[in-house]
Design an enzyme around this catalytic site. Structure first.
Site, mmCIF file in Angstrom:
data_model
loop_
_atom_site.group_PDB
_atom_site.id
_atom_site.type_symbol
_atom_site.label_atom_id
_atom_site.label_comp_id
_atom_site.label_asym_id
_atom_site.label_seq_id
_atom_site.Cartn_x
_atom_site.Cartn_y
_atom_site.Cartn_z
ATOM 1 C CG PHE A 115 43.444 40.839 40.550
ATOM 2 C CD1 PHE A 115 42.841 41.338 41.687
ATOM 3 C CD2 PHE A 115 42.817 41.061 39.315
ATOM 4 C CE1 PHE A 115 41.659 42.048 41.606
ATOM 5 C CE2 PHE A 115 41.636 41.771 39.232
ATOM 6 C CZ PHE A 115 41.039 42.269 40.373
ATOM 7 C CD GLN A 235 39.987 39.526 30.115
ATOM 8 O OE1 GLN A 235 39.785 40.552 30.743
ATOM 9 N NE2 GLN A 235 41.143 38.907 30.117
ATOM 10 C CG HIS A 237 35.511 38.927 34.433
ATOM 11 N ND1 HIS A 237 35.105 38.105 35.456
ATOM 12 C CD2 HIS A 237 36.456 39.751 34.961
ATOM 13 C CE1 HIS A 237 35.770 38.438 36.558
ATOM 14 N NE2 HIS A 237 36.590 39.426 36.284
ATOM 15 C CG LEU A 247 33.307 42.560 36.824
ATOM 16 C CD1 LEU A 247 33.819 41.421 35.976
ATOM 17 C CD2 LEU A 247 34.194 43.790 36.633
ATOM 18 C CD GLU A 250 41.116 37.844 37.736
ATOM 19 O OE1 GLU A 250 40.783 37.279 36.696
ATOM 20 O OE2 GLU A 250 42.079 38.623 37.798
ATOM 21 N NE ARG A 281 39.893 39.223 34.676
ATOM 22 C CZ ARG A 281 39.831 40.543 34.771
ATOM 23 N NH1 ARG A 281 39.709 41.274 33.690
ATOM 24 N NH2 ARG A 281 39.901 41.122 35.956
ATOM 25 C CG HIS A 347 35.565 42.200 31.576
ATOM 26 N ND1 HIS A 347 34.748 43.047 32.292
ATOM 27 C CD2 HIS A 347 36.796 42.323 32.128
ATOM 28 C CE1 HIS A 347 35.452 43.649 33.244
ATOM 29 N NE2 HIS A 347 36.703 43.245 33.150
ATOM 30 N NE ARG A 389 41.898 44.133 30.620
ATOM 31 C CZ ARG A 389 41.356 44.043 31.848
ATOM 32 N NH1 ARG A 389 42.147 43.994 32.932
ATOM 33 N NH2 ARG A 389 40.056 43.983 31.996
#
Lengths: 574, 244
Positions: A115, A235, A237, A247, A250, A281, A347, A389
């Site tokens: 990730f 954030q 994404h 979405l 990831e 991200r 996101h 994050r």
């Protein structure tokens, strides 16, 4: 109608339910949700939950802590990060024991995949740390926690919309909510009130967030004088489905997918030479927008491609079935044969209601606690995510800090006083609704919301600058003024969703203003907050958390220090 | 992009005003890739704010926007304009009590779930780490764990239409999810909760549930498995009694 519970929890996502399971061991618990419990947006979390189990390759909590701190661009409170990553392995094992159907390794252990930003040996290479249940990890955990909380006798109040949370003299007494179905006002008096209401991505036009993610409780607490922390950090994404914002996990890149520009280049090699497409991200989103701005979008257009054609079809079907289906349904694309058009999508809020390590809400920069008030999950800011994050840390955050808040509440119940919501809170809630129901305004709340989402997207998303932020603050204030005169057509009491959308608009406007003002003040670039006019990180001035509060003079911004334990700030390279 | 005009014919019912359901029509322009949920949003936002329906995630994972669209139960967020004729008819999920417009009372449906003990039961002391489970064993649950509790299946079932006390397909999928879980130890208890006249034996394999499931779960297959296991258990019990 009046209710008395030891604990009342707002939100039935992962944080709220994990807390409910814990708190119900010591007393009665009510969980309110404006949806049915299993409709909470935790269910949309796809890719995984992070823990250094080391099931697929060697891993250590220490590396997880480092990655989280560096991923957050050194703004995370490291004592909190140590708690989260240190408790991660136990948390995952506990979830497994509660029934979560994780995907498995050939030996039968919980499977793990790569990730963004998760590495071994302090950045040497990507590591398999995300525990997953195909690409429906949030759904799998949410159902297990819901099922277990039902078993424990937690009382659910589905389709209850919170209108007011009563905080007076640093103490919370409970809350006032509308039973959406009947239109009746209910008061919930409680010794402990936990806010676990999730995010507010609906301030933006393009978002992976649910229509319900409108930040109502943050708006209510802000109105009541509770500060909001680090709200400038939102954030984006990097891989939202083009035009829809849905979405694409990831995990797709974790399984080997890559991002490609209009020239066919794997452009992340230029931005993050070591971990490339698995950079954090904030960096990948900036890279995508930069490629598009410099004319290297697909056919010169405003998107890039996420190429999963290199992943074997069996792997796609087994580990990424949900996003494969999304691509088929919404884009008419088979991702094993054609690349997916993507663009960053709003996101996750790193900021939120400030709390200590046990979910207690803090009302100032000195760390004074509001008695009886707790927060956990995306609506809270502990802060474990700092300025950005890492993927698969949000689910971990919800379960670790949801449990800790539940434990702290359980321990507090014996000595805690019974809360009693005053007539004032009830009157405030009724007045808010009546004001909208009887308003004669002709402007649609919905068109104001659309305008807000559009300008927030244009001026306060991946790239920001002073000129546009100033303009935006002015525009938001005009919208606020117009919103006070908006009207609705449905004057009924029962299931009046038009009324509730108007209430939500008020919160979206308030939160947007806080995001902008916090972003305007922070004259540096850090994590998800990138200022074109201040492109460098400035630790000397800005290694500190923002706290924005509503005062009589308007929104006031103050600051508090970052807790740094093990890792001194360094240049952030991947 | 391909913009087309659609007529949305929507069943309306406001309990505070209407004695019986009525119909409204709206002209909605939609791009071919837009969701029917987007169309409902356009009506609510700009034509008639009182139009009432549930929605949240808008991409087929929360299960809020299940409704009957052109005669078939489906998710409005997972049905695209390009797959629809010019007239699109919206009704609330059949067989569930209507609260307002397209919103139905889901409580009776969700309460059926509680009947099947919908949680992992295993009183053995847990190991220090995760319980082991082979990928093959985990895959047995794959379909059942994707259920989003939208209600499309139970609401499409003629057996449920005839008997509202019938547990219905969604509850069986939930029971199967745990029966199929090698970590669970409550198979017998669960089977005894579903193998009765208003349980498994009321399923006549009509397959409506499979046809409408937005997650493409082979629901009837799961029900067949539960039937098979229940019969097996019954036979095993008889042998035991004879010996005794």
């Amino acid at each position: 109608m009046m209710h008395y519970f030891d604990t009342v929890i707002v939100g039935s996502g992962l944080a709220g339910l994990r807390a409910a399971i814990e708190a119900s061991k010591s007393g009665s618990v009510a969980v309110l949700s404006k949806l049915y419990p299993t409709r909470s947006h935790s269910t949309a979390a796809q890719g995984g939950i992070g823990a250094a189990l080391g099931n697929e390759e060697p891993d250590k909590p220490e590396w997880h802590i480092y990655d989280t701190v560096k991923g957050g661009d050194y703004l995370a409170d490291q004592d909190a990060v140590e708690v989260m990553c240190g408790d991660a392995v136990r948390t995952i094992v506990e979830l497994e024991h509660l029934g979560v159907p994780f995907s498995r390794t050939p030996e039968g252990k919980i499977a793990q995949r790569r990730f963004g930003g998760h590495t071994r040996e302090f950045g040497a290479a990507a590591v398999r740390r995300a525990c997953y249940s195909a690409d429906r990890t949030g759904h799998a955990i949410l159902f297990a926690l819901y099922e277990q909380s039902e078993r424990q006798g937690v009382h659910f109040f589905p389709e209850f919309h919170v209108l007011d949370i009563e905080v007076e003299n640093s103490r919370c007494f409970g809350l006032v909510a509308l039973d959406i179905r009947t239109g009746e006002i209910h008061t919930f008096n409680a010794k402990a009130t936990l806010i676990a209401s999730g995010g507010f991505g609906k301030v933006y036009k393009t978002t992976s967030n649910a229509l319900a993610s409108t930040g109502d409780c943050l708006g209510i607490l802000f109105r009541a004088g509770i500060p909001l922390e680090d709200m400038e950090f939102f954030q984006f994404h990097p891989t939202g489905l083009y035009g829809l914002g849905i979405l694409i996990t990831e995990g797709a890149r974790g399984e080997g997918g890559i991002l490609v520009n209009g020239k066919g280049e794997r452009f992340m090699e230029r931005y993050a030479p070591t971990i490339k497409d698995l950079a954090p991200r904030d960096m990948v989103s900036r890279a995508v927008i930069t490629e598009v701005r410099e004319g290297r979008g697909i056919r010169g257009g405003d998107y890039v491609h996420l190429d999963l054609t290199r992943i074997r079809r069996e792997i796609l079907e087994e580990r990424l079935p949900e996003i494969t289906t999304f691509c088929r349904i919404y884009m008419g694309i088979d991702p094993s044969e054609a690349p997916i058009p993507v663009l960053p999508t709003a996101h996750y809020a790193m900021g939120g209601i400030p709390t200590d390590l046990d979910g207690r809400v803090l009302e100032d920069e000195k760390g004074s606690v509001v008695a009886g008030l707790y927060a956990a999950g995306e609506c809270a800011c502990v802060s474990v995510h700092g300025a950005n994050r890492l993927g698969c840390n949000s689910l971990l955050d919800t379960v670790v800090f949801g449990r800790r808040a539940g434990t702290a509440i359980g321990a507090s119940l014996k000595s805690a006083e019974k809360g009693e919501v005053s007539g004032e809170g009830i009157a405030r809630a009724k007045q808010e609704l009546d004001c909208i129901l009887t308003g004669e305004g002709r402007e649609h709340a919905a068109s104001l919301r659309d305008e807000l989402q559009k300008i927030m997207m244009e001026r306060c998303s991946v790239f920001r600058n002073e000129r546009e932020l100033r303009q935006l603050v002015e525009e938001i204030r005009v919208l606020k003024e117009r919103a006070s005169k908006a009207g609705i057509t449905d004057r009924g009491r029962r299931f009046n969703t038009e009324l509730l959308e108007a209430v939500e608009l008020g919160h979206l406007l308030a939160l947007s203003e806080v995001i902008c003002l916090s972003a305007l003040e922070r004259t540096e670039s850090r994590g998800a907050h990138y200022r074109e006019d201040f492109p460098e990180r400035d630790d000397r001035t800005w290694l500190r958390h923002t706290l924005a509060s509503q005062t009589e003079k308007g929104v006031e911004v103050r600051y508090k220090p970052v807790a740094i334990t093990r890792f001194q700030p360094e240049e952030r390279k991947y | 992009m391909n913009r087309k005009n659609y007529t949305f014919r929507i069943q309306r019912f406001d309990p505070e005003k209407d004695a019986a359901p009525r119909w409204d029509e709206f002209a909605v322009a939609l791009e071919s890739h837009e969701r029917l949920l987007d169309g409902l949003g356009k009506i609510k936002d700009f034509m008639d704010g009182s139009l009432t329906y549930r929605r949240s995630c808008a991409h087929g994972i929360c299960g809020s926007c299940a409704m009957k669209i052109n005669g078939k139960n489906r998710l409005a967020c997972q049905t695209l304009a390009r797959d629809m004729p010019e007239t699109v008819v919206f009704e609330p999920l059949p067989a569930f009590p209507v609260i307002k417009d397209l919103v139905t009372d889901m409580d009776p449906f969700l309460e059926k779930n509680a009947e099947v003990l919908p949680y992992l039961m295993n009183d053995e002391p847990p190991p220090e780490r995760e319980r082991l489970q082979s990928p093959d064993d985990q895959h047995k649950m794959l379909q059942a764990i994707t259920c989003i509790m939208c209600g499309c299946c139970t609401s499409s079932c003629p057996s449920y239409w005839a008997d509202k006390e019938y547990l219905g397909p969604a509850a069986f999928v939930k029971a199967a999810r745990f029966v199929l879980d090698t970590r669970d130890r409550a198979e017998d208890e669960r089977l005894s909760r579903v193998a009765h006249g208003q349980g498994l034996w009321r399923c006549h394999s009509i397959y409506n549930c499979v046809e409408v499931c937005p997650k493409e779960i082979d629901i009837t297959g799961h029900i067949a498995l539960l039937k098979r296991l229940s019969v097996k258990k019954e036979w095993a019990g008889r042998r035991f009694r004879k010996k005794g």
